[in-house]
Scaffold this active site. Structure first.
Site, PDB file in Angstrom:
ATOM      1  N   TYR A  14    -115.876 -14.947 -13.323  1.00  0.00           N
ATOM      2  CA  TYR A  14    -115.369 -14.463 -14.610  1.00  0.00           C
ATOM      3  C   TYR A  14    -115.639 -15.464 -15.741  1.00  0.00           C
ATOM      4  CZ  TYR A  14    -113.046 -10.552 -12.382  1.00  0.00           C
ATOM      5  OH  TYR A  14    -112.796  -9.396 -11.692  1.00  0.00           O
ATOM      6  N   ASN A  72    -104.523  -5.301 -12.251  1.00  0.00           N
ATOM      7  CA  ASN A  72    -105.032  -6.120 -13.358  1.00  0.00           C
ATOM      8  C   ASN A  72    -104.472  -5.699 -14.709  1.00  0.00           C
ATOM      9  OD1 ASN A  72    -106.774  -8.023 -12.104  1.00  0.00           O
ATOM     10  ND2 ASN A  72    -108.237  -6.383 -11.688  1.00  0.00           N
ATOM     11  N   HIS A  84    -108.411 -14.911 -13.130  1.00  0.00           N
ATOM     12  CA  HIS A  84    -109.747 -14.636 -13.681  1.00  0.00           C
ATOM     13  C   HIS A  84    -110.203 -15.721 -14.658  1.00  0.00           C
ATOM     14  CE1 HIS A  84    -109.811 -10.059 -12.589  1.00  0.00           C
ATOM     15  NE2 HIS A  84    -109.603 -10.863 -11.553  1.00  0.00           N
TER      16      HIS A  84
END
Length: 421
Positions: free
Chosen positions: A244, A144, A194
């Site tokens: 998210y 990420n 996300h």
């Protein structure tokens, strides 16, 4: 077939190894190399990995090393799952933004930018070494923020695909609710890493029956509870957002929650200590139940599926991945990295056509894409002003006073990882 995992000392690696062992007919790995500079952790994780292979009768060889160049030499695919700065850096990412009333999270907002700045230069260095070792190797990025990291890799000309477990998690969840096999569930999944919405759930393939209205009607309450969003919001949106999106749709509520409980980083750090103790038990030869709470559910199955498709040995014909837009979403640049269903094969992913999203979603996608442009520029070129511009552009920040203060705190907390600071 040789696969290399960079960040192989992660406590999550046994989940990945278990997937390789269970799904060896899909992805026949002959040599699995775990690369990590943390020798003690690597020894514990590598020992358990070998016992998992042994228990499940996998004939492959597992190698552990702290030598990156040796580890990637001759690899057909390299999986990236590293965390620059470790859980200590994550703890900071999740806390100092809260001092300004902003989301503290490791993949979005100010914390996500901090992680991108630490990570992109390291990943690009690794990728160059992979390219020197084997120019045909595929890089699968699970590190990420996946969208920004994957864009950095692709823009530098690497054979790279970004992978996230949100879509496969939804696929498994919906299959359970519908009483069907996961392979029969095809998601109309659209957005950025996300920042995605399920705008359709089709049975049997891209042209199958859309059962999203049925899911919302019959299981909307359970789905909303999982997302920690109101059922009424899902009904009004007519789609299922990823969890998210709660950071955007319930920002102030989430900030209040984060201020009153331990950080996720602290929880994970405590869990990792317990897991490493378990991994040191020579009698343990399967992934422990505690690992399911670590995060990254179904990552191993998604990784096996993707690697198998890229390396020409099988895998699902359609998979949700992060790759270049190339006109799929016409309101974004071609070199933006989007997360959508794609046809995946040895030449890489080709995004499937998607209906243009509702302006309610498209506007946020465009806004966050602009932020990601600026974030990548800051990661590649450095400089306080570039960091400020990225923070000012982020829809979770957007005010100059916050952006100014957050810039100072980001630099102060990450100076050791920023060559320009």
């Amino acid at each position: 077939m040789k696969l290399t995992v960079v960040g192989g000392g992660s406590t999550y690696t046994p989940e990945l190894v278990d997937g390789f062992a269970r799904l060896r007919d899909t992805l026949p790995v002959e040599e699995l190399v775990l690369v990590d500079p943390a020798a003690e952790r690597l020894e514990l994780v590598g020992g358990l990995a070998r016992r998992i292979f042994g228990r499940q009768g996998h004939p492959g060889r597992i190698v552990t090393t702290d030598d990156l160049d040796a580890g990637v030499d001759g690899a057909d695919a390299v999986l990236l799952q590293l965390r620059v700065g470790g859980q200590a850096a994550r703890e900071r990412d999740e806390t100092w933004p809260l001092e300004c009333g902003c989301i503290g999270q490791e993949t979005t907002g100010a914390g996500g930018l901090a992680k991108a700045l630490r990570t992109v230069p390291v990943v690009l260095d690794i990728a160059e070494r992979v390219r020197r070792a084997n120019p045909r190797a595929w890089i699968i990025d699970f590190t990420n923020p996946v969208g920004i990291v994957t864009r950095a890799l692709l823009q530098a000309g690497h054979r790279a695909v970004g992978l996230c477990n949100v879509a496969i998690g939804f696929q498994r969840k919906f299959a359970g609710l519908l009483g069907t096999a996961p392979a029969d569930v095809h998601l109309a999944h659209v957005g950025l890493n996300h920042l995605t919405w399920e705008t359709g759930v089709r049975l049997g393939g891209p042209e199958g029956e859309n059962v999203l209205p049925k899911l919302l009607a019959e299981h909307g309450e359970a789905i909303a509870d999982d997302l920690r969003l109101p059922r009424a919001l899902l009904d009004r949106l007519g789609v299922i957002p990823s969890y998210y999106l709660r950071y955007f749709y319930a920002h102030d509520e989430v900030v209040g929650d984060l201020r009153t409980k331990p950080s996720r980083a602290a929880e994970v750090a405590a869990m990792e200590r317990e897991l490493l103790t378990m991994y040191g038990d020579p009698a343990l030869d399967e992934k422990p139940a505690l690992l399911a709470k670590r995060g990254g559910a179904y990552y191993s199955e998604a990784a096996v599926d993707l690697a198998a498709a890229l390396l020409g040995g099988g895998g699902s014909p359609y998979q949700v991945v992060n790759t270049f837009n190339r006109g799929t979403l016409p309101f974004l640049p071609d070199d933006a990295v989007i997360e959508v269903q794609a046809a995946v094969g040895p030449t890489g992913p080709v995004p499937l056509p998607v209906p243009e999203p509702d302006p309610l979603f498209a506007g946020l996608i465009a806004n966050v894409t602009a932020y990601e442009d600026l974030a990548l520029e800051a990661a590649l070129r450095g400089g306080r002003d570039r960091v400020f511009r990225a923070l000012l552009a982020h829809p979770l920040i957007g005010q100059y006073a916050y952006a100014d203060t957050l810039t100072d705190r980001l630099v102060a907390h990450n100076r050791e990882h920023l060559a320009w600071a």
